[in-house]
Design a protein around this motif. Sequence first.
Motif, PDB file in Angstrom:
ATOM      1  N   ALA A  66      34.617  43.608  26.409  1.00 24.69           N
ATOM      2  CA  ALA A  66      34.858  44.633  27.415  1.00 24.69           C
ATOM      3  C   ALA A  66      34.679  44.199  28.841  1.00 24.69           C
ATOM      4  CB  ALA A  66      34.178  46.019  27.045  1.00 24.69           C
ATOM      5  N   PRO A  67      35.572  44.112  29.725  1.00 24.56           N
ATOM      6  CA  PRO A  67      35.533  43.820  31.151  1.00 24.56           C
ATOM      7  C   PRO A  67      34.529  44.853  31.820  1.00 24.56           C
ATOM      8  CG  PRO A  67      37.597  44.672  30.995  1.00 24.56           C
ATOM      9  CD  PRO A  67      37.114  44.564  29.336  1.00 24.56           C
ATOM     10  N   PHE A  68      33.450  44.316  32.602  1.00 19.73           N
ATOM     11  CA  PHE A  68      32.542  45.233  33.468  1.00 19.73           C
ATOM     12  C   PHE A  68      33.308  46.008  34.524  1.00 19.73           C
ATOM     13  CE2 PHE A  68      32.858  41.889  36.685  1.00 19.73           C
ATOM     14  CZ  PHE A  68      32.204  42.408  37.636  1.00 19.73           C
ATOM     15  N   LEU A  69      34.358  45.790  34.975  1.00 16.39           N
ATOM     16  CA  LEU A  69      35.478  46.236  35.734  1.00 16.39           C
ATOM     17  C   LEU A  69      36.756  46.795  35.031  1.00 16.39           C
ATOM     18  CD1 LEU A  69      34.891  44.363  39.209  1.00 16.39           C
ATOM     19  CD2 LEU A  69      33.521  46.360  38.412  1.00 16.39           C
ATOM     20  N   ASP A  70      37.368  47.668  35.603  1.00 13.97           N
ATOM     21  CA  ASP A  70      38.603  48.146  35.055  1.00 13.97           C
ATOM     22  C   ASP A  70      39.639  46.984  35.680  1.00 13.97           C
ATOM     23  OD1 ASP A  70      40.862  49.305  34.494  1.00 13.97           O
ATOM     24  OD2 ASP A  70      40.947  50.866  35.635  1.00 13.97           O
ATOM     25  N   VAL A  71      40.321  46.416  34.725  1.00 17.92           N
ATOM     26  CA  VAL A  71      41.207  45.239  35.103  1.00 17.92           C
ATOM     27  C   VAL A  71      42.475  45.592  35.195  1.00 17.92           C
ATOM     28  CG1 VAL A  71      39.619  43.469  34.204  1.00 17.92           C
ATOM     29  CG2 VAL A  71      41.528  44.618  32.555  1.00 17.92           C
ATOM     30  N   ALA A  72      42.994  46.893  35.108  1.00 14.61           N
ATOM     31  CA  ALA A  72      44.408  47.294  35.224  1.00 14.61           C
ATOM     32  C   ALA A  72      44.851  47.026  36.560  1.00 14.61           C
ATOM     33  CB  ALA A  72      44.441  48.959  35.143  1.00 14.61           C
ATOM     34  N   PRO A  73      44.279  47.114  37.721  1.00 15.17           N
ATOM     35  CA  PRO A  73      44.752  46.994  39.035  1.00 15.17           C
ATOM     36  C   PRO A  73      45.308  45.456  39.115  1.00 15.17           C
ATOM     37  CG  PRO A  73      42.970  48.286  39.190  1.00 15.17           C
ATOM     38  CD  PRO A  73      42.952  47.701  37.988  1.00 15.17           C
ATOM     39  N   TYR A  74      44.784  44.709  38.354  1.00 17.66           N
ATOM     40  CA  TYR A  74      45.054  43.333  38.565  1.00 17.66           C
ATOM     41  C   TYR A  74      45.981  42.516  37.322  1.00 17.66           C
ATOM     42  CZ  TYR A  74      40.371  44.561  40.023  1.00 17.66           C
ATOM     43  OH  TYR A  74      39.494  45.450  40.949  1.00 17.66           O
ATOM     44  N   ARG A  75      46.793  43.424  36.563  1.00 24.68           N
ATOM     45  CA  ARG A  75      47.561  43.030  35.599  1.00 24.68           C
ATOM     46  C   ARG A  75      48.842  42.217  36.362  1.00 24.68           C
ATOM     47  NH1 ARG A  75      44.914  43.143  30.947  1.00 24.68           N
ATOM     48  NH2 ARG A  75      43.930  45.143  30.388  1.00 24.68           N
TER      49      ARG A  75
END
Length: 414
Positions: A401-410
């Motif tokens: 599980a990534p420690f930050l939300d990675v949705a903005p970097y898709r």
Amino acid sequence: MSKSVLVIGGGVVGTSCAYFLSKAGWRVTVIDRGTIGGGSSAANCGFVCPSHVLPLAEPGMVAKGLASLLQKYSPLKIKLRPDPALWSWLIHFALRCNERDMLASARGIQPLLDASLALYHELVATENLDCEWESRGLFFVYKSKAELDAYAPTDRLLADSFHCAAKRYDGDAVLELEPALKPGLAGGWYYHEDAHLRPDKLMRSWRERLEASGVTFREHCGFKGFRRLAGRASAVDTDQGELSADAFVIAAGAWTPQLNDHLGCKIPIQPGKGYSLTMPRPSICPNVPMIFPETRVAVTPFHTGYRLGSMMEFAGYDESIHPSRLQLLRDGAAPFLREPTAEPVERTWFGWRPMTWDGLPIIDRTPALNNVVVAAGHNMLGLSMAPATGRLVAEILGEQAPFLDVAPYRVGRF
């Protein structure tokens, strides 16, 4: 038996990926088409700046860009040419120059900046990195009272929306914080949480620590293409032959779009050319790193030197160094500092920043090859975002599980 990973790109982002992957138990090899840390990671101004939350695409930037086309010596320069990728980038960038999209990008930029600052504090202490780390903040200094006042709404926005407020200094109060400034300036805005380091020393020191822990570096080893097997990459062809691995990371910075055909996706990065001059510390040397927004020149005092940096040229992969652009660095610092330069100039440098139109990097698996992750497009903030990026890449490849939300970097957002 541990898995192997090949990192393609030996800049600060690739090096950070190598660090966190190695810590996670991967056997890591880093290759670079040039030298490790020899591109934009080597001679930038070394800012680690959570204050830089807002992207380049902001309200009013289109007008500024058009005005720059009419100015012979503007810090911003666009070489218009029949390049579909450039025109597509410019159009998408222009469409994002509004407050809604600016804030959306900023909400993706801030977590990487804040997390990286915390990780740098940890890295410098635990790895004993010799990089001249200092937490002295960052000072935005103005000549014009009107320009100083015009920044106030931005400061309020940063304070209200991102909890990133500056302290305002008016008139000669700036001399209390920075005596190297000239008297008679309008004032400035001081961000106390920012830090800085000497990037070339960071890269040397980090590489030494990684090599000591078993990471392999190969220089002058250009990427030529992937070997594919069942929807995955099994190896890469390079200038030094075929290199196999279980997973791959593309951290090639501004060169990443040249790999689009291999990655099976569109990476809309434009190279944004910047310059710097490195010299000895002046006898009246600043203590605090500074930016002069009216001339767009940045100043960094290191323990062992002094650097002026600036410019944003969209001129493709142009390798020339124009004396007039270098003179803009000197001219941009002269109105503000009692002693703006020193001699001799030890290094004259240019590098390409990997600019995306929304100001956000790509940190994601590629759609065509499930074991290939792209970590590129960090704009002017590669150094500031590198540790958080490296940690995310290690978590993505480790299926954690990534420690930050990675949705903005898709990558799919393009």
